[in-house]
Scaffold this motif. Structure first.
Motif, mmCIF file in Angstrom:
data_model
loop_
_atom_site.group_PDB
_atom_site.id
_atom_site.type_symbol
_atom_site.label_atom_id
_atom_site.label_comp_id
_atom_site.label_asym_id
_atom_site.label_seq_id
_atom_site.Cartn_x
_atom_site.Cartn_y
_atom_site.Cartn_z
ATOM 1 N N TYR A 41 0.827 -1.200 0.000
ATOM 2 C CA TYR A 41 0.000 0.000 0.000
ATOM 3 C C TYR A 41 0.865 1.255 0.000
ATOM 4 C CZ TYR A 41 -3.483 -3.432 1.170
ATOM 5 O OH TYR A 41 -4.281 -4.527 1.138
ATOM 6 N N PRO A 42 0.355 2.366 -0.551
ATOM 7 C CA PRO A 42 1.122 3.611 -0.562
ATOM 8 C C PRO A 42 1.457 4.082 0.847
ATOM 9 C CG PRO A 42 -0.779 3.778 -2.016
ATOM 10 C CD PRO A 42 -0.927 2.502 -1.240
ATOM 11 N N THR A 43 2.677 4.558 1.009
ATOM 12 C CA THR A 43 3.092 5.151 2.281
ATOM 13 C C THR A 43 3.569 6.568 1.971
ATOM 14 O OG1 THR A 43 5.308 4.238 2.002
ATOM 15 C CG2 THR A 43 3.773 2.969 3.357
ATOM 16 N N PRO A 44 3.336 7.512 2.849
ATOM 17 C CA PRO A 44 3.731 8.903 2.563
ATOM 18 C C PRO A 44 5.225 9.149 2.800
ATOM 19 C CG PRO A 44 2.640 8.793 4.672
ATOM 20 C CD PRO A 44 2.575 7.405 4.084
ATOM 21 N N THR A 45 5.774 10.086 2.023
ATOM 22 C CA THR A 45 7.127 10.565 2.281
ATOM 23 C C THR A 45 7.028 11.678 3.324
ATOM 24 O OG1 THR A 45 6.973 12.196 0.512
ATOM 25 C CG2 THR A 45 7.892 10.060 -0.085
ATOM 26 N N ASN A 46 8.131 12.230 3.725
ATOM 27 C CA ASN A 46 8.120 13.309 4.732
ATOM 28 C C ASN A 46 7.371 14.541 4.253
ATOM 29 O OD1 ASN A 46 9.566 11.775 6.520
ATOM 30 N ND2 ASN A 46 11.545 12.611 5.923
ATOM 31 N N ASP A 47 7.353 14.773 2.934
ATOM 32 C CA ASP A 47 6.671 15.964 2.416
ATOM 33 C C ASP A 47 5.267 15.674 1.889
ATOM 34 O OD1 ASP A 47 7.434 14.588 0.156
ATOM 35 O OD2 ASP A 47 8.483 16.264 -0.771
ATOM 36 N N GLY A 48 4.705 14.503 2.206
ATOM 37 C CA GLY A 48 3.312 14.209 1.886
ATOM 38 C C GLY A 48 3.052 13.536 0.560
ATOM 39 N N ALA A 87 5.770 9.600 -5.864
ATOM 40 C CA ALA A 87 4.953 10.543 -6.621
ATOM 41 C C ALA A 87 5.726 11.842 -6.824
ATOM 42 C CB ALA A 87 3.649 10.819 -5.889
ATOM 43 N N LEU A 88 5.534 12.462 -7.998
ATOM 44 C CA LEU A 88 6.210 13.727 -8.274
ATOM 45 C C LEU A 88 5.592 14.884 -7.509
ATOM 46 C CD1 LEU A 88 6.729 13.348 -12.122
ATOM 47 C CD2 LEU A 88 8.469 13.203 -10.337
ATOM 48 N N HIS A 89 4.273 14.817 -7.266
ATOM 49 C CA HIS A 89 3.558 15.901 -6.593
ATOM 50 C C HIS A 89 2.646 15.321 -5.515
ATOM 51 C CE1 HIS A 89 4.899 18.375 -9.916
ATOM 52 N NE2 HIS A 89 4.413 17.468 -10.745
ATOM 53 N N ARG A 90 2.212 16.151 -4.584
ATOM 54 C CA ARG A 90 1.291 15.698 -3.533
ATOM 55 C C ARG A 90 -0.059 15.280 -4.089
ATOM 56 N NH1 ARG A 90 1.869 19.898 1.487
ATOM 57 N NH2 ARG A 90 4.083 19.615 1.799
#
Length: 85
Positions: free
Chosen positions: A23-30, A53-56
């Motif tokens: 499943y997708p997990t977020p990076t520090n910047d969302g 992902a390139l963008h939020r």
């Protein structure tokens, strides 16, 4: 008893590395990050064994399961199923 305790501790330390989430997990910047299983979907860039992902607001993607269709509301992009906007 000490040998058993050391065995349990060593198995617990190795478990997270073996249990990567699909499943997708977020990076520090969302931004979303998924496990890389081949080609990253559009809007994602490969970074080691992950696709980020390139963008939020990039639509969420999930790894494709070989032999199965992508779930409703998603389409095949690279080696992943990506959500429609």
């Amino acid at each position: 008893m000490l040998k058993f305790t050391m065995l349990v501790i060593s198995l617990m330390a190795a478990t997270p590395a073996l249990a990567e989430t699909p499943y997708p997990t977020p990076t520090n910047d969302g931004r979303d990050r998924i496990q890389r299983t081949g080609t990253c979907p559009t809007g994602y860039v490969g970074s080691g064994d992950k696709c980020e992902a390139l963008h939020r607001d990039t639509p969420r993607a999930y790894p494709y399961i070989p032999g199965a269709a992508c779930p409703s509301g998603t389409f095949r992009s690279g080696d992943a199923c990506k959500m429609f906007r």
